[in-house]
Design an enzyme around this catalytic site. Structure first.
Site, short mmCIF file in Angstrom:
data_model
loop_
_atom_site.label_atom_id
_atom_site.label_comp_id
_atom_site.label_asym_id
_atom_site.label_seq_id
_atom_site.Cartn_x
_atom_site.Cartn_y
_atom_site.Cartn_z
N ASP A 1 -20.10 -26.57 43.46
CA ASP A 1 -19.03 -27.30 43.81
C ASP A 1 -18.64 -28.35 42.81
OD1 ASP A 1 -20.62 -29.00 44.72
OD2 ASP A 1 -19.71 -29.54 46.73
N ILE A 2 -19.56 -29.28 42.57
CA ILE A 2 -19.29 -30.26 41.60
C ILE A 2 -20.42 -30.59 40.92
CG2 ILE A 2 -19.67 -32.15 43.05
CD1 ILE A 2 -17.35 -33.55 41.95
N ASP B 1 -21.52 -34.20 38.93
CA ASP B 1 -21.28 -35.45 38.61
C ASP B 1 -22.44 -36.22 37.54
OD1 ASP B 1 -23.09 -36.07 40.63
OD2 ASP B 1 -21.56 -36.08 42.02
N THR B 2 -23.48 -36.67 38.24
CA THR B 2 -24.41 -37.25 37.28
C THR B 2 -25.39 -36.14 36.53
OG1 THR B 2 -26.35 -36.88 39.19
CG2 THR B 2 -24.92 -39.15 39.11
N GLY B 3 -25.29 -35.04 37.28
CA GLY B 3 -26.15 -33.60 36.50
C GLY B 3 -27.54 -33.63 36.84
N THR C 1 -29.00 -32.87 39.97
CA THR C 1 -29.05 -31.71 40.85
C THR C 1 -29.13 -30.50 40.13
OG1 THR C 1 -28.18 -32.75 42.89
CG2 THR C 1 -28.22 -30.43 42.78
N LYS D 1 -17.08 -34.11 36.91
CA LYS D 1 -16.97 -35.70 36.63
C LYS D 1 -17.61 -36.15 35.41
CE LYS D 1 -16.86 -37.24 41.51
NZ LYS D 1 -17.35 -38.04 42.47
N ASP E 1 -17.55 -32.81 51.27
CA ASP E 1 -17.74 -33.57 52.52
C ASP E 1 -18.10 -34.97 52.62
OD1 ASP E 1 -20.99 -33.83 53.66
OD2 ASP E 1 -20.63 -32.63 51.91
#
Length: 181
Positions: free
Chosen positions: A106-107, A109-111, A113, A137, A165
């Site tokens: 889904d997204i 951001d920091t990378g 995960t 992001k 969420d």
């Protein structure tokens, strides 16, 4: 709705259903171009639960090539920020050894995960791994790997709706809303 309240936070409309559909069609078009005539065993479309399930379903309906659908569940968020700790809460149920894998996220951001997931898939012997993220992001991202398919780059705002969420609430909103500061 221009604004929604979830628990103790208010969110303002960021994207409507038409723009979401357009982004998904654009990503699917790029995947179709790269995979349609590839031949061989179909790639595994790996949906990262729970957030990416909305994106994955929309994407699958637009793909013109066969895929094997699998899922994995990771957790890294607490409230509105990343915990910095990644937990594998539901492992792979299929063997990825020697297979092409398209991660459907889904997204990014920091990378953190995604880096964890890439290492996990490599350790399981995946032959080729591509990252397909609905949102990205760039202002939060600090890793050296690249994202192969990006739907939309967004600011560092916290978002809910269409799978995103806030404390497991708001995923079912048809639009996407950003935290109203």
């Amino acid at each position: 709705m221009d604004k929604v309240t979830i628990k103790d936070k208010t969110f303002r409309r960021y994207m409507g259903a038409d723009e979401i559909a357009s982004v998904i069609k654009d990503v699917a078009s790029r995947l179709n171009k790269d995979y349609k005539d590839k031949g061989g065993e179909p790639p595994i479309l790996l949906c990262v639960l729970n957030g990416a399930m909305f994106f994955a379903v929309g994407l699958m309906l637009e793909l013109d090539f066969p895929v094997q659908v699998e899922s994995i569940k990771l957790r890294s968020y607490e409230g509105t920020s990343s915990s910095g700790h990644i937990e594998l809460t539901s492992p792979l149920t299929s063997d990825v050894k020697g297979r092409e894998v398209i991660i459907c996220e889904d997204i990014v951001d920091t990378g953190n995960t995604m880096e964890f997931l890439l290492d996990h898939l490599k350790s399981k012997g995946a032959a080729d791994i591509r990252i397909c993220s609905f949102m990205f992001k760039p202002g939060s991202f600090g890793k050296s790997f690249s994202i192969d398919y990006i739907g939309k780059s967004i600011p560092n705002d916290f978002i809910v709706g269409f799978g995103f969420d806030y404390d497991n609430m708001g995923r079912n909103l048809k639009g996407i809303y950003s935290l109203d500061k």
